[in-house]
Structures are given as C-alpha cells and as structure tokens.
Write a protein that holds these residues in place. Structure first.
Motif, short mmCIF file in Angstrom:
data_model
loop_
_atom_site.label_atom_id
_atom_site.label_comp_id
_atom_site.label_asym_id
_atom_site.label_seq_id
_atom_site.Cartn_x
_atom_site.Cartn_y
_atom_site.Cartn_z
N GLY A 336 0.83 -1.21 0.00
CA GLY A 336 0.00 0.00 0.00
C GLY A 336 0.86 1.25 0.00
N ARG A 337 0.20 2.37 -0.23
CA ARG A 337 0.88 3.67 -0.27
C ARG A 337 0.11 4.64 0.63
NH1 ARG A 337 4.20 1.06 -1.73
NH2 ARG A 337 4.78 0.39 -3.81
N VAL A 338 0.79 5.25 1.59
CA VAL A 338 0.17 6.25 2.46
C VAL A 338 0.81 7.59 2.15
CG1 VAL A 338 -0.33 6.96 4.83
CG2 VAL A 338 -0.16 4.52 4.26
N ILE A 339 -0.01 8.59 1.87
CA ILE A 339 0.53 9.92 1.54
C ILE A 339 -0.13 10.95 2.45
CG2 ILE A 339 0.80 11.64 -0.28
CD1 ILE A 339 0.26 8.65 -1.94
N LEU A 340 0.72 11.70 3.14
CA LEU A 340 0.25 12.66 4.15
C LEU A 340 0.46 14.08 3.60
CD1 LEU A 340 2.35 10.89 6.90
CD2 LEU A 340 -0.15 10.77 6.79
N LEU A 341 -0.60 14.89 3.61
CA LEU A 341 -0.46 16.26 3.12
C LEU A 341 0.08 17.14 4.24
CD1 LEU A 341 -1.21 17.61 0.31
CD2 LEU A 341 -1.82 15.22 0.63
N ALA A 342 1.37 17.44 4.15
CA ALA A 342 2.01 18.31 5.14
C ALA A 342 1.98 19.73 4.59
CB ALA A 342 3.43 17.82 5.40
N SER A 343 3.01 20.52 4.85
CA SER A 343 3.07 21.89 4.36
C SER A 343 4.49 22.40 4.59
CB SER A 343 2.10 22.77 5.14
OG SER A 343 2.42 24.13 4.96
N ILE A 344 4.91 23.38 3.76
CA ILE A 344 6.23 23.95 4.03
C ILE A 344 6.22 24.71 5.35
CG2 ILE A 344 7.07 24.00 1.66
CD1 ILE A 344 6.47 27.06 1.70
N SER A 345 5.02 25.08 5.85
CA SER A 345 4.96 25.69 7.20
C SER A 345 5.52 24.73 8.24
CB SER A 345 3.53 26.03 7.58
OG SER A 345 3.03 27.03 6.78
N GLY A 346 5.32 23.44 8.01
CA GLY A 346 5.82 22.44 8.94
C GLY A 346 7.33 22.25 8.85
N ILE A 347 7.94 22.82 7.81
CA ILE A 347 9.40 22.72 7.65
C ILE A 347 10.05 24.03 8.08
CG2 ILE A 347 11.25 22.45 5.95
CD1 ILE A 347 9.24 20.70 4.31
N ALA A 348 9.46 25.14 7.61
CA ALA A 348 10.09 26.45 7.85
C ALA A 348 9.54 27.13 9.09
CB ALA A 348 9.85 27.35 6.65
N GLY A 349 8.32 26.75 9.53
CA GLY A 349 7.63 27.53 10.56
C GLY A 349 6.97 28.73 9.91
N ASN A 350 5.91 29.21 10.50
CA ASN A 350 5.21 30.36 9.92
C ASN A 350 4.54 31.14 11.05
OD1 ASN A 350 4.47 31.96 7.82
ND2 ASN A 350 2.79 30.66 7.13
N ARG A 351 4.74 32.45 11.04
CA ARG A 351 4.16 33.30 12.10
C ARG A 351 2.64 33.13 12.11
NH1 ARG A 351 2.23 38.30 13.29
NH2 ARG A 351 3.03 39.13 15.27
N GLY A 352 2.09 32.92 13.29
CA GLY A 352 0.64 32.77 13.42
C GLY A 352 0.17 31.34 13.16
N GLN A 353 1.10 30.43 12.97
CA GLN A 353 0.71 29.05 12.65
C GLN A 353 1.42 28.02 13.53
OE1 GLN A 353 1.09 28.47 8.31
NE2 GLN A 353 -1.12 28.75 8.23
N THR A 354 1.59 28.33 14.81
CA THR A 354 2.27 27.35 15.68
C THR A 354 1.51 26.03 15.69
OG1 THR A 354 1.14 28.37 17.56
CG2 THR A 354 3.47 28.95 17.23
#
Ligand SMILES: NC(=O)c1ccc[n+]([C@@H]2O[C@H](COP(=O)([O-])OP(=O)(O)OC[C@H]3O[C@@H](n4cnc5c(N)ncnc54)[C@H](O)[C@@H]3O)[C@@H](O)[C@H]2O)c1
Length: 450
Positions: A336-354
């Motif tokens: 099987g294949r599991v694909i999780l939708l992350a975000s570059i916010s989860g890599i770089a961090g983003n103000r207002g998105q802790t």
C-alpha cells in the motif's frame, strides 16, 4: 483564484515594464494535458556516468529525440552546444564523482547547455546517498551535489526545474517511473528537491494507467487539492473513494459520480471514525491520501485552546489514528501507499501558525518513523509538503501576504492543486515504494525552509 500578475507579466506591455523595473517575471508553466503520452516533448540530453547509460536503455520511451553530451557509455546522437536543438530535459549521472577534483565535471557539463534550455525544461541529477559511501571524501563529494543542485535550480529561468535523486544499488529499475514524473510537466511546480530511491519489488505494468487495479481513499476530497487528487488518481486508473465532512456531502457525491467512484460523508475526528471507515472499505484499500486539513491561525499569545485542539485533531491525530486502524484491521493492503499532506509551514515555521506548523511537522515525523516498519509489508509512507497553492484556503490570506507567498520562490508564482495531485499520484504508483519516509515539497522552491 487566478494570479493576475502572471497574465500581466506575460502581456507584451507588462513583459517590457516588468523587465525594465526589475520586478519578478514568472512564466506560465507548462502542465500535463489529458491525452498526452510522452513525458518529454522535445530533446532529452544524457550525460555523466553509467546510470545515464541505463537511462539511455529506456529513453526512447520518454521521447523520440535522445542526445548525449560529453564522453559516456550511452548510445545517442551527440549534442553540440550552440548547434544542437533546444533541450526539454537533461539527465546527468553524477554518481561517479567521488572526489572534490571531479566535481568540476558539474560545471563543465552544465555551463555550455544552460543557454540552450527550452521553456519549462526539467533537469535531473543522479547520485548515490552520502551515507552509502564508505570513503568520507566520496560521501562529501556526493553531498556536494545537494548544494550544487539546489543552487542551480535557483538560477534556472523560464520555468525550468531541477531535482537530485540519490539512487541506491538495486534501485535502478525504478528510475523510469521517477524520470517519467520529474522530466515531465507533471512536476511543473517542484524544484530543488532531493529524494532517495531504494529497491522496490513492485512495478507499474501500464504507463497509460499506472494505478489500474488500485483502490484509493482521499480525505477532504470535496474541493481544493483533495478534489484534484481524486481526479488525478482516477485519471491514472485508480478506483477512488472520496471522503469529506457531512456538510460537503452534495459536492462530494457529485464529484464521486463524475469519477465513477464512491463517497463517504464522515468527520475524520468523530469518535467512531475508524470503525466507520473500516466498514466502508470491506474490500480493502491500496492508497490512502490524508489530505483533509484546516487552519486556525493566531499568534501563540492569542491562540485559544479550541483553535489549537481543532488543528491538531484534524491535521495530525486523525491521520495517525485512522492509518493505524487501517493497518491493524488489514484494510490497508500489502504494498500500500500512504501519503500525508504536510506543508512547508511544517518545515520552515510560519508566524501565526504554531498549531498548523506543529501538526504538519508531526506528519513528516510520522512518515519518517513509520517507514522502516511499514516497509516490511512493502507499504510506503511519505509526506507531500505544498507551498503556496491557489485554493480557497490561500484565497483567504490578506493581499500583501498572499503576494509574498506567491513570489517568494524560484518559479515566482503559486502552484495549482493539480501540481500537488500529480506528486501524490506519482507517490501512489506501485514502483514508488522506492521512496518512503521522505517529504516531497511541491513549492516551486519556495525560499521558506529551503
Ligand atoms: N492551499 C495551500 O496552499 C496548502 C499549502 C500547504 C498545505 N496544504 C494542505 O493541503 C490540504 C488541502 O488543502 P486545501 O487548500 O485544498 O484546503 P481546503 O480547505 O480547500 O479543503 C480541505 C478539505 O478538507 C475537508 N475537511 C476539513 N476537516 C475535515 C474533517 N474533520 N473530516 C473530513 N474532512 C475534513 C474540508 O471539508 C475540505 O473539503 C490540507 O491538508 C492543507 O493543510 C494546503
């Protein structure tokens, strides 16, 4: 939401004005069109070591115009700088560069061809993962490829992209699937990425329908990126099962009917979500795409417990709980294949998105941690980390931030849901078990967290 600046920058007056005052000049990216068969529509250039010769063995399936440059063990027409055709795709095998002195071959190969790249040209550099090299100097040379690749990707113009693929011994047979993706417009909005391919027992049988015979579940499929993922998986031959919250039932059912699939109206955070999901999938599932996600942005000083809890529950807890339930019940099949939708916010961090960034980083951690265990059953798990994608989610971002999000990348524009969907569809393929525990950014090489 359309990006009017791209239209302006590509109009005749706009093009001159933008050039004259030094504004960003994003081009319209070439994207995959329905009915197209060949991944590369133009000249493909091969160079470097023995892996390029392996590519030469199947290159005629990618395009009917294959060329070689420099001395190498391939059979192809020689390409002459300034005289050969414009290049649409380039593959350079750098896996045999094992010493600092040899790295100059990168400059010698690439410099003469940079002015001969056609629009939306795609470059792939091949190497060996540094941790597979016993000799520290060889490991260092192979790691140097990363800095070179990410930098050259930033120098490409006219919609060009570049990726570095580290190919493990025994993984050569998965090169075709990876190059069909990274040399084609399917990867239009991906650049500067480094991925590793390991051996994988399963292969695509029919490249016109690489997901034929596979059942795919997509959460959050009623709109935006999820709807595009469902369409793309169906295009590639998968039988799709679309899931979204009960209020989205009408849109969901309409899309499922159009794609010849099924729909499940379910809140993935419901107490009995796992039980209900398993009941809806009596015949099992091969591909699970955890796309449903929400934002509740506030700086941490103003973050309410409700905002925190809601984002962590939908974005991180539900994918964890549901994937475990699908595995434990045997609903998620072997290979099987599991694909999780992350975000570059989860890599770089983003103000207002802790809260959001924590949830998305958690997904990347989940993929890394679970990959070796799931690999025993041939199951892969990866994160796809989109950057700025034109959807309802990003349409709500204030104008100035939205413009910054669009332009702060090597490609100078936001991506489309289709760009994320193509990456998910590739990772869903049987042969893409070669990639596991990794995060693939679909962000036009955004400067955030690069
Ligand atoms: N749009 C972007 O630029 C961007 C960037 C990075 C990551 N992402 C991620 O991509 C994914 C899709 O984003 P989008 O822009 O299409 O979002 P969207 O808001 O347009 O769509 C999300 C979908 O998820 C569904 N959903 C939300 N909570 C749910 C729940 N509890 N149960 C079932 N379904 C639920 C919604 O109803 C909606 O249909 C999200 O995970 C998002 O975090 C998006």
């Amino acid at each position: 939401m359309s990006d009017r600046y791209i239209d302006f920058a590509n109009s005749s007056i706009g093009h001159r004005l933008v050039g004259a005052i030094g504004l960003p000049s994003p081009v319209r990216l070439e994207r995959w069109q329905a009915g197209r068969l060949r991944p590369v529509d133009g000249a493909l250039l091969l160079g470097g070591g023995a892996l390029a010769a392996k590519v030469g063995g199947f290159a005629s399936k990618l395009t009917d115009a294959v060329f070689g440059y420099g001395t190498g063990p391939w059979e192809a027409n020689p390409w002459i700088p300034g005289q050969g055709p414009k290049l649409k795709a380039v593959v350079f095998d750098a896996s045999e560069l094992l010493h600092t002195d040899q790295l100059k071959q990168l400059r010698e190969f690439f410099q003469p061809l940079l002015r001969s790249l056609g629009p939306s040209a795609h470059i792939v550099i091949l190497g060996r993962a540094p941790d597979t090299q016993r000799d520290p100097f060889a490991a260092s040379a192979q790691r140097a490829l990363e800095g070179f690749s990410r930098s050259l990707a930033k120098e490409l113009r006219n919609g060009g992209t570049l990726q570095l693929l580290y190919i493990d011994e025994g993984a050569d047979d998965q090169l075709e699937g990876a190059l069909r993706f990274f040399l084609s417009p399917k990867s239009a909005f991906i650049s500067g990425q480094v991925l590793r391919l390991r051996p994988c027992a399963t292969q695509v049988a029919d490249w016109t329908r690489p997901l034929a015979g596979r059942k795919a579940l997509v959460t959050g499929a009623a709109r935006g990126i999820g709807a595009s993922i469902a369409e793309t998986l169906a295009r590639d031959g998968a039988e799709v099962i679309l899931l979204d919250v009960p209020p989205a039932k009408n849109d969901l059912e309409a899309l499922a009917a159009r794609l010849g699939g099924r729909s499940i109206a379910l809140d993935i955070c419901a107490a009995d979500a796992a039980t209900q999901l398993i009941e809806h999938l009596p015949d099992g599932v091969d591909i699970v795409v955890h796309n449903a996600g929400i934002t509740r942005d506030k700086t941490l000083a103003n973050m309410t417990p409700e905002f925190w809890d809601a984002v962590l529950a939908v974005n991180l807890n539900a994918p964890q709980v549901l994937t475990k339930a699908l595995l434990d019940s045997g609903t998620l099949r072997d290979n099987g294949r599991v694909i999780l939708l992350a975000s570059i916010s989860g890599i770089a961090g983003n103000r207002g998105q802790t809260n959001y960034a924590a949830s998305k980083a958690g997904l990347i951690g989940l993929a890394q941690a679970w990959a070796p265990l799931l690999g025993e059953r041939g199951i892969s798990i990866n994160a796809v980390a989109p950057g700025f994608i034109e959807t309802q989610m990003t349409a709500h971002i204030p104008f100035a931030l939205r413009e910054a999000g669009r332009r702060m990348s090597s490609l100078g524009q936001g991506g489309l849901p289709q760009d994320v969907a193509e990456a998910v569809a590739w990772l869903g393929q049987p042969g893409s078990g070669a990639v596991s525990g990794q995060a693939l950014r679909v962000c036009g090489q955004s400067v955030l967290g690069a």
